[in-house]
Design an enzyme around this catalytic site. Structure first.
Site, PDB file in Angstrom:
ATOM      1  N   SER A 263      -1.352  -1.449 -11.636  1.00 43.46           N
ATOM      2  CA  SER A 263      -1.437  -1.096 -10.550  1.00 43.46           C
ATOM      3  C   SER A 263      -2.754  -1.661  -9.855  1.00 43.46           C
ATOM      4  CB  SER A 263      -2.094   0.435 -10.461  1.00 43.46           C
ATOM      5  OG  SER A 263      -2.345   1.101  -9.220  1.00 43.46           O
ATOM      6  N   GLY A 264      -2.507  -1.952  -8.321  1.00 48.44           N
ATOM      7  CA  GLY A 264      -3.495  -2.674  -7.565  1.00 48.44           C
ATOM      8  C   GLY A 264      -4.930  -2.303  -7.999  1.00 48.44           C
TER       9      GLY A 264
ATOM     10  N   THR B 132       2.887  -5.186  -8.215  1.00 44.71           N
ATOM     11  CA  THR B 132       1.687  -4.405  -8.604  1.00 44.71           C
ATOM     12  C   THR B 132       2.455  -2.883  -9.138  1.00 44.71           C
ATOM     13  OG1 THR B 132       1.404  -3.637  -6.541  1.00 44.71           O
ATOM     14  CG2 THR B 132       0.057  -5.248  -7.527  1.00 44.71           C
TER      15      THR B 132
ATOM     16  N   HIS C  16       0.860  -1.203  -0.012  1.00 46.93           N
ATOM     17  CA  HIS C  16       0.165   0.009   0.195  1.00 46.93           C
ATOM     18  C   HIS C  16       0.935   1.283  -0.102  1.00 46.93           C
ATOM     19  CE1 HIS C  16      -3.463  -2.478   1.753  1.00 46.93           C
ATOM     20  NE2 HIS C  16      -3.518  -2.277   0.586  1.00 46.93           N
TER      21      HIS C  16
ATOM     22  N   HIS D 283      -9.896  -0.313  -3.125  1.00 40.60           N
ATOM     23  CA  HIS D 283     -10.073  -1.488  -3.685  1.00 40.60           C
ATOM     24  C   HIS D 283      -9.704  -2.714  -2.747  1.00 40.60           C
ATOM     25  CE1 HIS D 283      -5.736  -0.744  -3.437  1.00 40.60           C
ATOM     26  NE2 HIS D 283      -5.553  -2.087  -3.768  1.00 40.60           N
TER      27      HIS D 283
ATOM     28  N   ASP E  20      -3.794  -6.380  -8.237  1.00 35.00           N
ATOM     29  CA  ASP E  20      -3.921  -7.369  -7.267  1.00 35.00           C
ATOM     30  C   ASP E  20      -4.416  -8.712  -7.964  1.00 35.00           C
ATOM     31  OD1 ASP E  20      -3.132  -5.875  -5.224  1.00 35.00           O
ATOM     32  OD2 ASP E  20      -5.075  -4.974  -5.109  1.00 35.00           O
TER      33      ASP E  20
ATOM     34  N   ASP F 225     -10.380  -6.410  -3.510  1.00 40.90           N
ATOM     35  CA  ASP F 225      -9.397  -7.020  -4.255  1.00 40.90           C
ATOM     36  C   ASP F 225      -8.229  -7.652  -3.443  1.00 40.90           C
ATOM     37  OD1 ASP F 225     -10.607  -6.405  -6.850  1.00 40.90           O
ATOM     38  OD2 ASP F 225      -9.526  -4.378  -6.817  1.00 40.90           O
TER      39      ASP F 225
ATOM     40  N   ASP G 110      -1.237  -1.416   4.775  1.00 37.79           N
ATOM     41  CA  ASP G 110      -1.178  -0.325   5.792  1.00 37.79           C
ATOM     42  C   ASP G 110      -2.501  -0.382   6.336  1.00 37.79           C
ATOM     43  OD1 ASP G 110      -1.711   2.056   6.755  1.00 37.79           O
ATOM     44  OD2 ASP G 110      -1.852   3.210   5.099  1.00 37.79           O
TER      45      ASP G 110
ATOM     46  N   ARG H  72      -7.314 -14.270   0.308  1.00 35.60           N
ATOM     47  CA  ARG H  72      -7.903 -15.618   0.308  1.00 35.60           C
ATOM     48  C   ARG H  72      -7.081 -16.500  -0.575  1.00 35.60           C
ATOM     49  NH1 ARG H  72     -11.216 -17.617  -3.335  1.00 35.60           N
ATOM     50  NH2 ARG H  72     -12.647 -19.519  -2.374  1.00 35.60           N
TER      51      ARG H  72
END
Length: 155
Positions: A69-70, A48, A22, A102, A75, A105, A95, A111
């Site tokens: 980018s995430g 990312t 982050h 997001h 992600d 994501d 963070d 997960r």
């Protein structure tokens, strides 16, 4: 009686490592990589967007492939790589003090790492433990996740 020389350590196997951080943690990730550059050198990295750009600028000798980018799908790209068996380790400096737009994501990536039994470090302490482990420098491969019960369930 003379001591027998010990066998040489196993060859350092190239790990496939995903890097995510982050915004408030990007500098921490770059500093962590610098502190562990000897252990990380020679491995392959995917990161990312902005994280990948910043890591590449700080550590140009590393083999880094930047993704989106995430929030723009990076992600999810890493999640797909995990599901396809193409990532061995996820280092994701989170963070915990800032809401992420997001967040779904981020949760999906967490997960998938859990589901596919991929080691995941969310902070420096865990990342340090992973790269200092004898498993990191060896041919260790986590047990593959089995989804037979799920895949063969009756609908």
């Amino acid at each position: 009686m003379t001591a027998q020389p010990s066998a040489p350590p196993p060859a350092k196997l190239r790990k496939r490592i995903a890097l995510v951080a982050h915004d408030a943690r990007k500098a921490d990730l770059i500093a962590w990589i610098g502190a562990n550059i000897e252990a990380l050198d020679g491995h392959a990295f995917w990161a990312t967007g902005t994280t990948g750009q910043k890591v590449r600028a700080a550590h140009p000798g590393l083999d880094i492939t930047p993704l989106k980018s995430g929030p723009l799908g990076g992600d999810q790209q890493i999640g797909a790589m995990i599901a396809e068996g193409r990532i061995d380790l996820l280092v994701f400096f989170v963070d915990p003090m800032t809401a992420q737009p997001h967040d779904v994501d981020v949760k999906a990536l967490t997960r998938l790492a859990t589901l596919y039994n991929i080691p995941m470090a969310c902070n420096e302490a865990t990342a340090d433990m992973i790269v200092s482990s004898a498993h990191f420098a060896s041919g260790y491969a986590p047990r593959a996740a089995s989804f037979t019960d799920y895949e063969t369930r009756k609908l």
